[in-house]
Scaffold this motif. Sequence first.
Motif, mmCIF file in Angstrom:
data_model
loop_
_atom_site.group_PDB
_atom_site.id
_atom_site.type_symbol
_atom_site.label_atom_id
_atom_site.label_comp_id
_atom_site.label_asym_id
_atom_site.label_seq_id
_atom_site.Cartn_x
_atom_site.Cartn_y
_atom_site.Cartn_z
ATOM 1 N N ALA A 5 35.036 -18.874 -117.084
ATOM 2 C CA ALA A 5 34.434 -19.613 -118.184
ATOM 3 C C ALA A 5 32.922 -19.451 -118.192
ATOM 4 C CB ALA A 5 34.817 -21.089 -118.075
ATOM 5 N N VAL A 6 32.317 -19.522 -117.009
ATOM 6 C CA VAL A 6 30.861 -19.402 -116.946
ATOM 7 C C VAL A 6 30.422 -17.998 -117.368
ATOM 8 C CG1 VAL A 6 28.892 -19.431 -115.389
ATOM 9 C CG2 VAL A 6 30.616 -21.221 -115.237
ATOM 10 N N VAL A 7 31.144 -16.990 -116.874
ATOM 11 C CA VAL A 7 30.828 -15.613 -117.275
ATOM 12 C C VAL A 7 30.927 -15.475 -118.793
ATOM 13 C CG1 VAL A 7 31.630 -13.230 -117.197
ATOM 14 C CG2 VAL A 7 31.517 -14.569 -115.091
ATOM 15 N N LEU A 8 32.001 -16.020 -119.357
ATOM 16 C CA LEU A 8 32.199 -15.900 -120.796
ATOM 17 C C LEU A 8 31.100 -16.637 -121.561
ATOM 18 C CD1 LEU A 8 33.973 -14.990 -123.169
ATOM 19 C CD2 LEU A 8 35.083 -17.215 -123.038
ATOM 20 N N THR A 43 27.638 -23.895 -122.038
ATOM 21 C CA THR A 43 28.831 -23.561 -122.820
ATOM 22 C C THR A 43 29.984 -23.199 -121.898
ATOM 23 O OG1 THR A 43 27.338 -22.594 -124.442
ATOM 24 C CG2 THR A 43 29.675 -22.156 -124.739
ATOM 25 N N GLY A 44 29.675 -22.382 -120.898
ATOM 26 C CA GLY A 44 30.703 -21.947 -119.962
ATOM 27 C C GLY A 44 31.320 -23.113 -119.225
ATOM 28 N N LEU A 45 30.469 -24.052 -118.792
ATOM 29 C CA LEU A 45 30.999 -25.221 -118.074
ATOM 30 C C LEU A 45 31.899 -26.044 -118.994
ATOM 31 C CD1 LEU A 45 27.913 -26.349 -115.975
ATOM 32 C CD2 LEU A 45 30.057 -25.386 -115.142
ATOM 33 N N LEU A 46 31.510 -26.094 -120.261
ATOM 34 C CA LEU A 46 32.321 -26.829 -121.237
ATOM 35 C C LEU A 46 33.706 -26.188 -121.374
ATOM 36 C CD1 LEU A 46 31.963 -29.179 -123.096
ATOM 37 C CD2 LEU A 46 31.124 -27.645 -124.852
ATOM 38 N N ILE A 47 33.724 -24.853 -121.426
ATOM 39 C CA ILE A 47 34.997 -24.141 -121.544
ATOM 40 C C ILE A 47 35.790 -24.262 -120.240
ATOM 41 C CG2 ILE A 47 36.050 -21.880 -121.975
ATOM 42 C CD1 ILE A 47 33.514 -21.092 -123.452
ATOM 43 N N ALA A 48 35.066 -24.461 -119.139
ATOM 44 C CA ALA A 48 35.716 -24.435 -117.823
ATOM 45 C C ALA A 48 36.794 -25.508 -117.696
ATOM 46 C CB ALA A 48 34.684 -24.607 -116.722
ATOM 47 N N LEU A 49 36.535 -26.692 -118.273
ATOM 48 C CA LEU A 49 37.516 -27.772 -118.101
ATOM 49 C C LEU A 49 38.866 -27.426 -118.727
ATOM 50 C CD1 LEU A 49 35.403 -31.022 -118.606
ATOM 51 C CD2 LEU A 49 36.094 -29.913 -116.496
ATOM 52 N N PRO A 50 38.909 -27.089 -120.026
ATOM 53 C CA PRO A 50 40.223 -26.720 -120.577
ATOM 54 C C PRO A 50 40.788 -25.436 -119.954
ATOM 55 C CG PRO A 50 38.516 -26.531 -122.254
ATOM 56 C CD PRO A 50 37.895 -27.186 -121.081
ATOM 57 N N ILE A 53 28.015 -17.305 -120.742
ATOM 58 C CA ILE A 53 26.743 -16.592 -120.712
ATOM 59 C C ILE A 53 26.823 -15.330 -121.567
ATOM 60 C CG2 ILE A 53 25.134 -15.375 -119.197
ATOM 61 C CD1 ILE A 53 25.796 -17.478 -117.048
ATOM 62 N N THR A 54 27.952 -14.622 -121.491
ATOM 63 C CA THR A 54 28.121 -13.419 -122.319
ATOM 64 C C THR A 54 28.008 -13.769 -123.797
ATOM 65 O OG1 THR A 54 29.694 -12.680 -120.663
ATOM 66 C CG2 THR A 54 29.595 -11.404 -122.694
ATOM 67 N N GLU A 55 28.692 -14.848 -124.187
ATOM 68 C CA GLU A 55 28.655 -15.257 -125.602
ATOM 69 C C GLU A 55 27.232 -15.544 -126.046
ATOM 70 O OE1 GLU A 55 32.953 -17.421 -126.509
ATOM 71 O OE2 GLU A 55 31.100 -18.529 -126.668
ATOM 72 N N GLU A 56 26.509 -16.253 -125.180
ATOM 73 C CA GLU A 56 25.158 -16.667 -125.547
ATOM 74 C C GLU A 56 24.232 -15.454 -125.634
ATOM 75 O OE1 GLU A 56 23.689 -19.753 -127.160
ATOM 76 O OE2 GLU A 56 25.481 -20.073 -125.946
ATOM 77 N N LEU A 57 24.375 -14.537 -124.671
ATOM 78 C CA LEU A 57 23.521 -13.342 -124.685
ATOM 79 C C LEU A 57 23.855 -12.461 -125.877
ATOM 80 C CD1 LEU A 57 23.319 -12.333 -120.919
ATOM 81 C CD2 LEU A 57 21.588 -13.439 -122.327
ATOM 82 N N ALA A 58 25.110 -12.492 -126.300
ATOM 83 C CA ALA A 58 25.515 -11.644 -127.422
ATOM 84 C C ALA A 58 24.818 -12.077 -128.704
ATOM 85 C CB ALA A 58 27.032 -11.691 -127.603
ATOM 86 N N THR A 59 24.335 -13.334 -128.748
ATOM 87 C CA THR A 59 23.635 -13.763 -129.967
ATOM 88 C C THR A 59 22.326 -13.010 -130.159
ATOM 89 O OG1 THR A 59 22.579 -15.553 -128.766
ATOM 90 C CG2 THR A 59 24.613 -16.097 -129.939
ATOM 91 N N LEU A 60 21.883 -12.293 -129.129
ATOM 92 C CA LEU A 60 20.698 -11.460 -129.288
ATOM 93 C C LEU A 60 20.957 -10.333 -130.278
ATOM 94 C CD1 LEU A 60 19.489 -11.149 -125.589
ATOM 95 C CD2 LEU A 60 18.331 -12.363 -127.442
ATOM 96 N N VAL A 61 22.191 -9.847 -130.317
ATOM 97 C CA VAL A 61 22.501 -8.704 -131.183
ATOM 98 C C VAL A 61 23.477 -9.052 -132.305
ATOM 99 C CG1 VAL A 61 21.964 -6.871 -129.564
ATOM 100 C CG2 VAL A 61 24.191 -7.954 -129.472
ATOM 101 N N LEU A 62 24.199 -10.157 -132.156
ATOM 102 C CA LEU A 62 25.204 -10.511 -133.157
ATOM 103 C C LEU A 62 24.874 -11.872 -133.746
ATOM 104 C CD1 LEU A 62 28.752 -9.686 -131.733
ATOM 105 C CD2 LEU A 62 27.779 -8.867 -133.865
ATOM 106 N N ALA A 63 25.316 -12.093 -134.991
ATOM 107 C CA ALA A 63 25.137 -13.411 -135.598
ATOM 108 C C ALA A 63 25.908 -14.442 -134.778
ATOM 109 C CB ALA A 63 25.649 -13.381 -137.032
ATOM 110 N N PRO A 64 25.360 -15.655 -134.657
ATOM 111 C CA PRO A 64 25.997 -16.673 -133.792
ATOM 112 C C PRO A 64 27.440 -16.998 -134.193
ATOM 113 C CG PRO A 64 23.873 -17.452 -134.647
ATOM 114 C CD PRO A 64 24.118 -16.126 -135.261
ATOM 115 N N HIS A 65 27.757 -16.881 -135.490
ATOM 116 C CA HIS A 65 29.122 -17.237 -135.878
ATOM 117 C C HIS A 65 30.142 -16.214 -135.385
ATOM 118 C CE1 HIS A 65 27.237 -15.322 -139.558
ATOM 119 N NE2 HIS A 65 28.137 -14.458 -139.197
#
Lengths: 299, 239, 286
Positions: free
Chosen positions: C240-243, C11-18, C245-257
């Motif tokens: 972007a990479v930090v973000l 995900t982070g790499l995807l965000i990295a381009l824009p 991974i943070t987003e993905e790890l946050a799904t442990l405690v928060l709903a994915p949406h």
Amino acid sequence: MISYVAATLVLVAIATIAGLALNLQWGLGGLVNFGLFGFYMLGAYVCALLDTKGVPPLAAMAAAIVVTAAVSAAVSLISVRLSEDYLAIVTLGFAECVRLFISYEEWLTRGTLGVPGIVRPFAGSVPPEWSDAVFLAFAYAWLALVFLLLRKITRAPFGRLVRATRDDATVAEALGKNVLAVRAKVFAIGGALLGVAGSLHAFHYSYIDPTQFSTTLNAYAFMAVIIGGRGSHLGVLIAGFTVILLLEGSRFLADVIPFLDGAQLAALRLFLVGAGLVAILIFKPDGLVREYRLRSGAS
Amino acid sequence: MSGLVLENVVAGYRGRPVLHGVSLSVPARGSLTVVGPNGSGKSTLMKTVVGLVQPQKGRVLLEGEDVTRLDAPGRARRGLGHVPQEANVFRSLSVSENLKVAFEFIPARSGATFASRLEAVLALFPEIRPKLKVAAGHLSGGQRQMVAMAAALMPEPSVLALDEPSAGLSPKNAELLFAAIARIASTGVTLLMIEQNTRLGLAVAARGLVLVAGQVKAEAPATDLLSDGLMQSLYLGGH
Amino acid sequence: MGQLIFNGLVTGLLIALPALSLALVFSVLRFANYAIGSMLTVGAYLVYAFNAGLGWPLPLAALAGGAVGAGLALAIDRLVYEPLKGRGGVTLLVASIGVGIALENAVRFIAGSSTRGFAVEVARPLRLHGLRINQEQITTIATVLLALAVVWIVFRFTRLGRAMRAVADNADLAAVRGIPRRQVVCAVWVISSVLATLAGVLVGLDGNVDPQMGWNYILPVFTAAILGGIGNPMAAVAGAVVLGITEELATLVLAPHYRTMVAFAVMALLLLVRPTGLFAAQGTAK
């Protein structure tokens, strides 16, 4: 037909109030609020939820105004240490969060089901056939009030202070003005106005759901401010009535132009808003009406 | 032949002139230092010379060619090197990148290669050789000034315009820098300098010019200006 | 956990381009380009037109779409940003908002609002050391790393790269050094739009192609760029990479949406605590 015109006029009033709010924040204060629709949506939902829980409509509206004002001030503080560029993304981010929260927290907002049965002010004391007319008058009374209030603020010393912080925050700071407090206040007042607009939206449709709130409102508000002339409330008022009326009225064209469907027409309208915004920035940067300035040489 | 000529230049900001008909001429391979009190229009003069301010009237000639209508990159490509007073290096680029980028956008006059030009400027500024890989933002003020001057010299300019080279330097660093400027002057480049420190500035130039309130008050051999007691007490202040 | 970190990395790499695209434009043209989302959308649709419309294979369609997108970006610069040059970052920012609205709705007008997908064969996911890896994830990783490597090489080792960094560092001095600003600006738009188009393709492979797709990425993209210190292109990639991974790890405690909320929270926190960005180099910042 008459009800269509009345409905369009209400929408114009609502969008113009949003435009005036943006004019205070960005036009006068230099603070780009790219998340107008989020504050607007927040206002609409606070008003609608309280209203449908039995709180009197006007009290619900007052609560919505207070909430959006407080939240706006808080959001503006996130980017205290930075320039306006960041405020745009912070407000946009906040708006997206509001939209997500309202869409998914069904226990509170009923999510995508929406909130039906919103009661308009004075509903009990007005015969149903007069309801639309009274509400139209109510909306325009608010528009007039907002306009006069903003004009008063602008011409007061506070307005001068706001312009001064916009034009040169460093100098204003050096003169001992608290730039941070000025910005927070400008955002709070603008937020209150968006609370007004959002409440009117809820009353007008009497049913709200998340799909009604999109960046179209952003586009209209920016259009009104840029065409009207940044900082000029009168200009925004005029622009609201010409441009937004034209754009909203163009829904008509769906019946006239057979080869464009409604979705295409909506896209075309917004395309023109975007292109028009850019064109005015380039060709008529001062807009229709110049910003109000004190006549004395003090400026 | 003249290296750099200004003819009756009127220039300023927002239509308000700061320079009121300034004329000056630096012969090719010659050197001129412009001195004058604060607010006399020295930095406007420099900006007009290098093309950052467009004159309202008058002409700017570079080696006999009218460059009045050219912008700063255009004049740079015609052989005008400039060292601004502040922010005169790319801080996030390394020293060698600073030198390279200064070389590669201006057609080399003698067809010299980058390597040969690099050796030539490093011979003038041996102090920066060990710093080539360092980001220019990490250098001291004196070193930055040398890098800026070396960068301006990379494309072999015919005219070098220096804006207050001693500004912000310690007296010792300023002495070192002016020793380098004297070496540069001897390489045959036409030198125009603006300088607050009149003693240092006039010492390295053949001629001096006194600018007061946007007008030329005197123009004479630098040694004459230095020894002219009246001139000193009037415009130059101090010793 | 490993799976989450891997997904976050992708995900982070995807965000990295824009994010890189945004930071590049900011560093040279000095404004926050809010049309970045729409550029991504337009790029995806252009590639879709070549891929599904003309039946070209995706890599070829991506090249063609990138070229058309670059031309469009240059035209927009000529028509919009160049005439507004020198009018301040906020004016340009608002202009980019207008450009974004116009682009997104041009897409809606021409292509309609329905969702589409690229014409590619569906492949089975790989399994590697307990990680489930989709074909799209491999494509994403390879494409992004390749694009980043190319941009990095251009930045570090070419004349154009030095010119871009010089203009970004000090535009006045760059002019004095004979660097033609106009050419640098054009190069920036070409690179920026190609990166946005590539991101559009990858987002479309991962999910769908629809007119909203770019809009949904605006917030994470800005957050990543701010994490890196906006105006610092390569650090935006790290952001972007930090973000991601943070987003993905946050799904442990928060709903994915609520991933957008995570991005917003990260940004708000960062702006309050360290507004220069996590990776801004000390001392060389202007």
